[in-house]
Design an enzyme around this catalytic site. Structure first.
Site, PDB file in Angstrom:
ATOM      1  N   GLY A 214      34.979  51.361  40.002  1.00 21.74           N
ATOM      2  CA  GLY A 214      33.801  50.928  39.250  1.00 21.74           C
ATOM      3  C   GLY A 214      33.143  49.722  39.897  1.00 21.74           C
ATOM      4  O   GLY A 214      33.379  49.413  41.061  1.00 21.74           O
ATOM      5  N   ASN A 215      32.319  49.038  39.135  1.00 24.54           N
ATOM      6  CA  ASN A 215      31.627  47.856  39.632  1.00 24.54           C
ATOM      7  C   ASN A 215      31.432  46.873  38.485  1.00 24.54           C
ATOM      8  O   ASN A 215      31.810  47.143  37.342  1.00 24.54           O
ATOM      9  CB  ASN A 215      30.290  48.238  40.277  1.00 24.54           C
ATOM     10  CG  ASN A 215      29.392  48.999  39.320  1.00 24.54           C
ATOM     11  OD1 ASN A 215      28.882  48.458  38.352  1.00 24.54           O
ATOM     12  ND2 ASN A 215      29.205  50.297  39.597  1.00 24.54           N
ATOM     13  N   ARG A 216      30.812  45.725  38.774  1.00 17.38           N
ATOM     14  CA  ARG A 216      30.724  44.641  37.806  1.00 17.38           C
ATOM     15  C   ARG A 216      29.482  44.693  36.911  1.00 17.38           C
ATOM     16  O   ARG A 216      29.252  43.797  36.107  1.00 17.38           O
ATOM     17  CB  ARG A 216      30.738  43.288  38.535  1.00 17.38           C
ATOM     18  CG  ARG A 216      32.002  43.030  39.338  1.00 17.38           C
ATOM     19  CD  ARG A 216      31.919  41.683  40.055  1.00 17.38           C
ATOM     20  NE  ARG A 216      33.076  41.439  40.893  1.00 17.38           N
ATOM     21  CZ  ARG A 216      34.218  40.924  40.480  1.00 17.38           C
ATOM     22  NH1 ARG A 216      34.352  40.583  39.203  1.00 17.38           N
ATOM     23  NH2 ARG A 216      35.222  40.730  41.316  1.00 17.38           N
ATOM     24  N   SER A 217      28.656  45.711  37.036  1.00 14.92           N
ATOM     25  CA  SER A 217      27.413  45.738  36.260  1.00 14.92           C
ATOM     26  C   SER A 217      27.677  45.821  34.757  1.00 14.92           C
ATOM     27  O   SER A 217      28.439  46.669  34.295  1.00 14.92           O
ATOM     28  CB  SER A 217      26.559  46.940  36.680  1.00 14.92           C
ATOM     29  OG  SER A 217      25.383  47.015  35.894  1.00 14.92           O
ATOM     30  N   ALA A 287      24.006  50.731  38.309  1.00 12.74           N
ATOM     31  CA  ALA A 287      24.756  50.526  39.545  1.00 12.74           C
ATOM     32  C   ALA A 287      25.579  51.782  39.778  1.00 12.74           C
ATOM     33  O   ALA A 287      26.603  51.998  39.135  1.00 12.74           O
ATOM     34  CB  ALA A 287      25.651  49.294  39.426  1.00 12.74           C
TER      35      ALA A 287
END
Length: 428
Positions: A214-217, A287
Site C-alpha cells: 500500500g501507500n501513505r495516502s 494514489a
C-alpha cells in the site's frame, strides 16, 4: 466594503461566526444583525467582539441613528447566513418586524442569502415559492449544500461552508453592475450541470489474506476535490480507496451523489471507467499502486524459524490515468492528473512532474512534493499545475480544500472555454 451580516435562528448560526472572521480578515467592515432566535444560538458579545460593531435585533436601540433604515441604505453588501425557512418567508412577504427584515427592505445593494434548514422545509412548496419570489426581486439565494443536518438527518439543506459563502457573496458584490453575469457562476456554481468523477485514497494489493502492498495516502486531497466540485454545482461520483477514518467521516457529510468503495487498483480501474463513460471531468486523485504481487495465496504466509521469506514476484498494474487520457471514454472529456513526486539526482519534483505530464497524455497534471511532513497525512499541500506539454499554468498552496478550489478554477475555466480535451487527476 461595508457589509451587513444577517444571522437568523438556526443551529448553523455558529458557522456565521467563521464567516464573520473571514470577511473581517479580508479588510471589510461588518455589522452583524441577528434575529432574536439567532441570539439564542450565539450571543451578542461574540458578534460584537469579532466585528467591533454593536449587534442587536432591536429597532428601538440607537434610535437617533434610525438603524432600521440606515443599515440597509449604507451597506455595499448584505449577506444572510443562515437564512432559515422563517426568515425567507418573512423577507418574501415584505415583513419588517425586526432589525434584519427592516434592513432587507431598505437595502439597495446586492443581497445574498444562504439557506439552512431540514430537507423537508427546503423542499416544501411554500419555501420554494418564497425563494423564487426573492430571486425574482433580485436577491441571490444560494442553493444549500447536501449533507449531515441536525441530528441523524442527511440531505439538501445544509449551510455551505463559510469559505464558499464568502467567495460567492464577494463575487456577487463585485459583479453587481454587470447584468450579464451568469447566475450559476455568480452563485459559485460554475460546475452546475457537469458530471465529475473523482478517485481518492490509496489502493492496496494483497500479498495474502492479511498483508498488502500500500501507500501513505489518506485520501484527503481527493475528498476535498470531490467536496469542492459538489459545492460548485457538479454531480459527483467519488471512487474511494481505503480512506483514513477522519477522511471517511468528511465523505459522510459531503452530500456526494455516488460513493463507490474499492480496495485494489483493478477495482478502482473498473469503477472509474464505468463512471467516466458519462463524465465531463474525471479527477483521479487516488494514489494507485504501480505493482501488485503476481500471486496472492489464499492462506496467510507463515514465518518459518531459521528461514527467510520467499521473494515476492511483482507484476505491473494498468496505468489507469494514461488509459483514460488516451482513450477519452466520452467526447470532450477533461482529464487532470496528480503526481506525487520526490526530487533525486535525475531532477527536481517539477522536472519529474513535467516529464510525467508529457508521458501520460493528460491535459493537466497537478504536481506536489511528498515526504516527511509533505503531501500525505497532513492537511496542507503545495502544488504546481502543468499542462500536457509540461508548461506551468498555475500554482496553489494552503489547506487541501484551498488547493482543491484552485485546481477546479483551472479546470472550470477550460470547461467554460469549451476546450475539453481530457483531464484526470492522479495523486500518486
Amino acid at each position: 466594503m461595508r457589509i451587513v451580516l444577517g444571522v437568523s435562528g438556526g443551529v448553523a448560526a455558529y458557522k456565521a461566526v467563521l464567516l464573520l472572521r473571514l470577511l473581517r480578515e479580508q479588510g471589510h467592515r461588518v455589522r452583524v444583525v441577528p434575529t432574536a432566535s439567532a441570539l439564542r444560538f450565539v450571543g451578542a458579545p461574540t458578534w460584537e467582539a469579532l466585528s467591533g460593531e454593536p449587534a442587536t435585533d432591536q429597532v428601538f436601540e440607537d434610535v437617533e441613528h434610525v438603524p432600521h433604515v440606515a443599515l440597509g441604505q449604507g451597506a455595499d453588501l448584505v449577506v444572510v447566513a443562515p437564512a432559515t425557512a422563517d426568515l425567507l418567508a418573512r423577507a418574501a412577504s415584505g415583513r419588517a418586524d425586526d432589525l434584519l427584515t427592516s434592513t432587507l427592505l431598505t437595502a439597495r445593494c446586492p443581497v445574498v442569502m444562504a439557506p439552512a434548514m431540514h430537507t423537508e422545509m427546503w423542499e416544501h412548496p411554500a419555501t420554494r415559492a418564497n425563494v423564487a419570489t426573492l430571486r425574482e426581486r433580485g436577491a441571490h439565494v444560494i442553493e444549500p449544500a447536501s449533507g449531515r443536518l441536525t441530528g441523524a438527518d442527511t440531505g439538501p439543506g445544509r449551510l455551505p461552508e463559510p469559505e464558499e459563502i464568502a467567495r460567492v457573496a464577494l463575487a456577487v458584490a463585485e459583479g453587481s453592475d454587470d447584468g450579464s453575469r451568469d447566475e450559476d457562476a455568480a452563485a459559485g456554481r460554475d460546475l452546475a450541470g457537469r458530471r465529475v468523477v473523482v478517485s481518492a485514497g490509496g489502493t492496496r494489493e494483497p500479498i495474502d489474506p492479511v498483508r498488502f502492498i500500500g501507500n501513505r495516502s489518506s485520501g484527503r486531497q481527493g475528498v476535498e476535490l470531490a467536496r469542492v466540485a459538489r459545492a460548485r454545482g457538479a454531480h459527483v461520483t467519488l471512487v474511494a480507496a481505503n480512506l483514513a477514518p477522519d477522511v471517511a467521516a468528511l465523505v459522510e457529510d459531503a452530500g456526494l451523489d455516488d460513493v463507490v468503495a474499492v480496495e485494489t487498483t483493478a477495482q478502482l480501474r473498473e469503477a472509474v471507467r464505468a463512471a467516466a463513460a458519462t463524465a465531463d471531468v474525471v479527477v483521479m486523485a487516488a494514489a494507485v499502486a504501480d505493482f501488485r504481487p503476481a500471486h496472492a495465496p489464499g492462506a496467510k504466509i507463515k514465518k518459518v524459524p531459521g528461514r527467510g521469506p520467499e521473494p515476492i514476484a511483482l507484476v505491473e498494474n494498468p496505468d489507469v490515468l494514461a488509459e483514460l487520457a488516451h482513450e477519452r471514454l466520452r467526447a470532450g472529456q477533461v482529464v487532470v492528473g496528480f503526481a506525487a513526486e520526490t526530487g533525486d539526482a535525475d531532477g527536481s519534483v517539477l522536472d519529474h512532474g513535467r516529464a510525467k505530464a508529457r508521458r501520460k497524455g493528460a491535459d493537466l497534471l497537478v504536481v506536489n512534493a511528498v515526504g516527511e511532513g509533505l503531501g500525505f497525512g497532513v492537511d496542507a499541500n503545495d502544488v504546481t499545475v502543468v499542462d500536457g506539454s509540461g508548461e506551468v499554468v498555475a500554482t496553489a498552496g494552503g489547506t487541501k480544500r484551498a488547493v482543491a478550489d484552485a485546481v477546479w478554477d483551472v479546470v472550470a475555466g477550460r470547461v467554460a472555454a469549451g476546450s475539453l480535451g481530457g483531464a484526470v487527476a492522479r495523486a500518486e
